[in-house]
Design a protein around this motif. Structure first.
Motif, short mmCIF file in Angstrom:
data_model
loop_
_atom_site.label_atom_id
_atom_site.label_comp_id
_atom_site.label_asym_id
_atom_site.label_seq_id
_atom_site.Cartn_x
_atom_site.Cartn_y
_atom_site.Cartn_z
N THR A 338 43.14 57.57 24.60
CA THR A 338 43.09 56.86 23.33
C THR A 338 41.67 56.40 22.99
OG1 THR A 338 43.73 54.83 24.47
CG2 THR A 338 45.49 56.09 23.45
N ALA A 342 39.92 56.69 19.45
CA ALA A 342 39.24 55.58 18.78
C ALA A 342 37.82 55.96 18.38
CB ALA A 342 39.23 54.34 19.68
N ILE A 369 45.96 51.13 16.79
CA ILE A 369 46.45 51.26 18.17
C ILE A 369 47.86 50.69 18.28
CG2 ILE A 369 46.11 50.41 20.53
CD1 ILE A 369 43.10 50.71 20.08
N VAL A 408 38.39 48.78 22.51
CA VAL A 408 39.58 49.64 22.64
C VAL A 408 40.49 49.10 23.74
CG1 VAL A 408 40.43 51.97 23.04
CG2 VAL A 408 38.28 51.64 21.83
N THR A 412 44.18 47.42 23.17
CA THR A 412 45.32 48.03 23.87
C THR A 412 46.06 47.00 24.71
OG1 THR A 412 44.12 50.14 23.96
CG2 THR A 412 45.99 49.88 25.44
#
Length: 598
Positions: A338, A342, A369, A408, A412
């Motif tokens: 991910t 991103a 996200i 990120v 998350t």
């Protein structure tokens, strides 16, 4: 809308900036419409509108196109085709079948190539299960197709359709053939085929979302025992370069207790995706003894493919997962990684000249996200018959330098309920999986341990709590050892260090490429941990009575404990009984030998 109308609404390119194209005369276009860019008919998606100008992210290489070329609106959102033929498929980020493209055009994907997403020529045997004359609604199963040897593909009434089933086909058909007719109250007939189209950015409907109650067994000891994940749960695997994120995800894809696997390589290295493509067809599914690909969908969007397609690949994967969830299957989706998704968001955002957020990521990073992970879960499916399905989402995160304070990772962590933090130090020490037991956590632990106590063994949760306490004590004791040496510790503390080492080396360390050690059942995990803790607890009792520490830590049974992981599942019950007896026997001999403590 006919071709003439489309031509009258053609836009003209005014700017090209890498994967971002700006076009004018686009007043009739809508957000997230798919458009065909330039004479090469490159696939693009509208991501911003200002007056009659549209900003388009193009999913193919834009080299060679320029201002003045046409842009044609398809008046359709970016969608996937859902039907028989998905399983065993290898697709790119926008669901183009890579094997079909390879046969048609060779190693490189030609610009603007247009191939059907699903095979229109293969015939499937449709076996009807519904009754003509019955009232049906969205989600009801009309019939089934044997998609692979292990997957029965349910053909469902599409969302938004209900009425009386007035005609139903039986026999061979291609996916575009009509297999049913549903007549509504206004006497309007709706033909149904085996194929559905669904916009990737819109989640598929269900009746209600439920709290996860059962564990998704992975066969990985550190995960199942210490940090379990529920069926329908969400997890993140953050870790620096070389710490083993991809191998952990491969292991989960191979061994997780799921009916369907969707593996999304999002911006992944080409050689790693090649390993997946080569390895999965060779792997045997432990449940069916068939190749693992018989229940797997692969989406390969490598790092050298256009950056804009990375974003689409995540949505393509989760939409395919939702489709199989709606059939009542348990789906596991692996997103690797991910962070690269991103980065694609950040690149497109900067080309759009949006106000940057932290570290240049767009301000909407956290919400994007969250949108992805919230599409996972355990749900009651649509349909008149009660049916339950689940999507378990596991995303790898690649923070630069392993720094999980970056945006990120933080976005998350606010969403997921399981954190398997990978450690560079463990990886350098060749301890794999390199999941750091001091940093990782699972918010499903309480519910899952209750389940294990009832379904596996009553003492499961107590055993886990003791193992975690010993590992935490080890970290504290090692600080003392570094300062003043091990000789300053009492024997019981030294025994704790020995037990912690056994837990680390004999239980948590697991070899992914070993024929036996690659997977461990829950019963074997319980037996392994019990043997280690039995030896430790009896050792503490012996030390209280002043028996020899040296003899406790040189027992022959410790070699047997160290080899437990290599015992075959079918032999484990007999072998662990022998190990338990040997522990008893060696402590009995120790007591008979007297208390000459060293």
């Amino acid at each position: 809308m006919n071709t003439a109308e489309k031509k009258s609404n053609n836009g003209l390119i005014t700017k090209v900036s890498g994967p971002l194209v700006v076009a004018k005369n686009m007043k009739d276009v809508k957000m997230y419409d798919v458009v065909l860019v330039s004479e090469k008919r490159l696939l693009g998606e509208v991501i911003e509108l200002r007056d009659d100008r549209a900003s388009i992210q193009v999913y193919e290489e834009t080299a060679g196109i320029g201002p003045g070329e046409p842009v044609v609106d398809t008046f359709q959102p970016l969608s996937v085709e859902l039907g028989p033929g998905l399983i065993e498929g290898i697709f790119d980020g926008i669901q183009r079948p890579l094997d079909v493209i390879y046969e048609a055009a060779g190693d490189r994907i030609p610009l603007g190539i247009d191939v059907p997403k699903l095979n229109r020529e293969k015939k499937w045997i449709f076996e009807p299960t519904a009754k003509i004359g019955a009232f049906v609604q969205a989600g009801d199963v009309l019939g089934e197709v044997q998609e692979t040897t292990v997957v029965r593909h349910k053909i469902m009434v599409p969302p938004g359709v209900k009425g009386t089933l007035t005609w139903l086909y039986s026999g061979e058909a291609v996916i575009t053939d009509q297999i049913a007719i549903i007549t509504d109250d206004a006497k309007q007939d709706t033909p149904v085929t085996m194929i559905q189209k669904w916009p990737v950015r819109i989640r598929r409907p269900y009746q209600k979302k439920l709290a996860p109650t059962e564990p998704m067994v992975t066969g990985q000891r550190v995960i199942d025992t210490l940090f379990p994940i529920a069926i329908g749960g969400i997890a993140a695997i953050p870790g620096p370069f070389g710490s083993g994120k991809t191998v952990v995800q491969h292991q989960l894809a191979k061994w997780a207790d799921a009916d369907i696997i969707v593996y999304v390589g999002c911006g992944e290295r080409g050689n790693e995706m090649t390993d997946v493509l080569m390895e999965f067809p060779e792997l045997k599914d432990p449940r069916s003894n068939e190749p693992l690909m018989k229940r797997t969908v692969l989406i390969a969007n490598t790092s050298n493919m256009p950056v804009a397609a990375r974003e689409a690949s995540i949505y393509t994967g989760i939409t395919i997962g939702e489709y199989y969830r709606d059939m009542g299957y348990r789906v596991a989706i692996m997103a690797d990684s991910t962070s690269r998704w991103a980065e694609a968001l950040r690149e497109m955002s900067s080309r759009l000249e949006e106000m940057p957020g932290e570290e240049g990521y767009p301000a909407y990073l956290a919400s994007r996200i969250a949108e992805f992970y919230e599409r996972a879960g355990f749900v009651q499916c649509l349909g008149s018959e009660e049916r339950f399905g689940a999507i378990t989402a596991i995303g790898a995160v690649s923070p630069p330098g392993g720094d999980t304070s970056e945006p990120v990772s933080q976005a998350t962590l606010r969403i997921v309920k399981v954190f398997w933090g990978l450690s560079a130090n463990l990886a350098y020490r060749r301890h794999f999986p390199a999941i750091d037991w001091l940093r990782s956590y699972s918010l499903y632990s309480d519910e899952m341990n209750e389940y294990f106590d009832q379904e596996i063994q009553k003492g499961w949760s107590k055993q886990v709590a003791m193992a975690m306490r010993i590992l935490q004590e080890e970290a504290q004791l090692e600080e003392i050892v570094r300062l003043v040496g091990i000789d300053s510790l009492e024997f019981k503390d030294r025994l704790t260090l020995d037990c912690a080492r056994s837990i680390r080396e004999d239980f948590l360390h697991q070899i992914a490429f070993h024929e036996i050690d690659t997977y461990t059942s829950l019963a074997k995990q319980y037996g392994m941990m019990k043997a280690i803790l039995d030896w430790y607890q009896k050792g503490l009792e012996a030390l209280k009575q002043d028996y020899s520490y040296a003899k406790i830590t040189s027992m022959a049974v410790l070699d047997k404990i160290g080899r437990m992981k290599y015992i075959k599942e079918e032999n484990f019950a007999n072998e662990i009984a022998k190990i338990t007896s040997l522990i008893e026997e060696e402590y009995r001999q120790l007591i008979q030998g007297g208390t000459e403590n060293a």
